[in-house]
Write an enzyme that holds these catalytic residues in place. Structure first.
Site, PDB file in Angstrom:
ATOM      1  N   ASP A 188       1.287  -3.705   4.901  1.00 51.06           N
ATOM      2  CA  ASP A 188       1.799  -4.622   3.880  1.00 51.06           C
ATOM      3  C   ASP A 188       2.198  -5.977   4.455  1.00 51.06           C
ATOM      4  O   ASP A 188       3.306  -6.463   4.211  1.00 51.06           O
ATOM      5  CB  ASP A 188       3.012  -4.005   3.154  1.00 51.06           C
ATOM      6  CG  ASP A 188       2.747  -2.598   2.664  1.00 51.06           C
ATOM      7  OD1 ASP A 188       1.725  -2.411   1.974  1.00 51.06           O
ATOM      8  OD2 ASP A 188       3.542  -1.684   2.968  1.00 51.06           O
ATOM      9  N   GLU A 248      -0.230  -2.653  -7.564  1.00 51.62           N
ATOM     10  CA  GLU A 248       0.926  -2.973  -6.725  1.00 51.62           C
ATOM     11  C   GLU A 248       0.617  -4.186  -5.856  1.00 51.62           C
ATOM     12  O   GLU A 248      -0.431  -4.820  -5.997  1.00 51.62           O
ATOM     13  CB  GLU A 248       1.327  -1.769  -5.870  1.00 51.62           C
ATOM     14  CG  GLU A 248       0.275  -1.290  -4.892  1.00 51.62           C
ATOM     15  CD  GLU A 248       0.703  -0.021  -4.159  1.00 51.62           C
ATOM     16  OE1 GLU A 248       1.691   0.612  -4.581  1.00 51.62           O
ATOM     17  OE2 GLU A 248       0.048   0.326  -3.157  1.00 51.62           O
TER      18      GLU A 248
END
Length: 319
Positions: A17, A189
């Protein structure tokens, strides 16, 4: 003179991420917990060779579940003379993932979170994860996801305006898109807003992070707060399973501008010698080109690529 090249991954260790900022001659990338750190941070002068630094957030606020395994998806923006980090952690009262904010006077940290409660926590919708700030003129916005898939609900990507100092939200959150396309599976997401040629592009990841269905798409938005329409050509970055070397589960992306070139960093799983999925999500770097105001991600690349041109790119990265 032979052109210098690089080859993915640029961080060959567990670094999921990834977010990124530029500060002076250096780039700083931040990532989900690993290697015993709550928040990982790495530094580079060329976007290709990275030095791992110490824990950017060594202490969590008292209201959070302690221990780093619930600390996810940090993103940092410079506001005034402060570096402001938005990140995900677990609220001990509701036992769901929530978003908090921490500050530092240096990009590498140590960031400090002095909050007494979460910044955003949609507990009745599964919690809140994947915060991502965006500056548009003199306004600041925060994008995030309700973690609906954790309790069998629809997941939405949201935006809410931030205060001038970035330390609180104002007004009400606005829903932008949700998982209503077949390729997205149970979730969308990792929202990441990017402005190009006066237009707003909401990049996001979808489907199961743990396998080859995970991929990246985008939506074209009329403003930072929508409305947004998902691109027909999604996904625009996906696993490569046709030939070795395989690329599994690219996502968790951040798109940024470097001079006249657009780039994307993201994670993808390492692979075992037999081509199966490994246990680490490494950081990759690829170019994004534009045609008729549509982004084309030149990846995932597994062969040598020309290194980024970082000369004359002083100042904040275009986000």
């Amino acid at each position: 003179m032979q052109q210098q090249t690089f080859q993915n991954p640029v961080i060959d260790s567990d670094f999921p991420d990834p977010g990124i900022i530029q500060d002076g001659n250096y780039y700083y990338s931040y990532a989900t917990n690993a290697a015993g750190k709550n928040i990982q941070v790495a530094r580079s002068s060329d976007l290709v060779h990275w030095e791992m630094l110490s824990d950017a957030l060594p202490a969590l606020p008292s209201w959070a579940v302690q221990g780093g395994s619930y600390v996810w998806a940090p993103d940092v923006i410079k506001i005034g003379n402060q570096y402001v980090m938005y990140y995900t952690l677990r609220d001990s009262q509701t036992n769901v993932q929530c978003v908090s904010v921490a500050v530092s006077d240096k990009p590498e940290g140590k960031f400090k979170d002095t909050s007494t409660k979460p910044l955003i926590c949609q507990a009745d919708q599964g919690g809140t994860i994947d915060p991502s700030p965006f500056r548009d003129g003199d306004k600041l916005y925060l994008y995030f996801k309700n973690d609906g898939n954790s309790i069998g609900l629809t997941t939405y990507l949201w935006v809410q305006e931030l205060s001038a100092d970035g330390l609180s939200v104002t007004g009400k959150p606005t829903q932008l898109i949700h998982n209503d396309k077949s390729w997205e599976g149970d979730l969308v997401e990792a929202p990441n807003m990017f402005k190009h040629n006066g237009k707003y592009y909401l990049f996001f990841s979808a489907n199961s992070y743990a396998n080859e269905t995970y991929a990246v798409g985008y939506a074209l938005c009329q403003s930072p707060t929508g409305p947004c329409e998902q691109a027909a050509e999604n996904p625009v970055l996906a696993s490569q399973m046709k030939k070795s070397p395989f690329v599994i589960g690219p996502g968790g992306q951040t798109v940024f501008q470097l001079g006249d070139q657009t780039w994307i960093i993201y994670h993808a799983w390492n692979t075992n010698p037999d081509g199966s999925r490994g246990d680490s999500r490494c950081m990759w770097l690829d170019r994004v080109t534009w045609q008729d105001d549509k982004p084309h991600i030149q990846g995932p690349t597994t062969q040598p690529q020309p290194v980024p041109s970082v000369k004359g790119s002083q100042g904040e990265l275009g986000r």
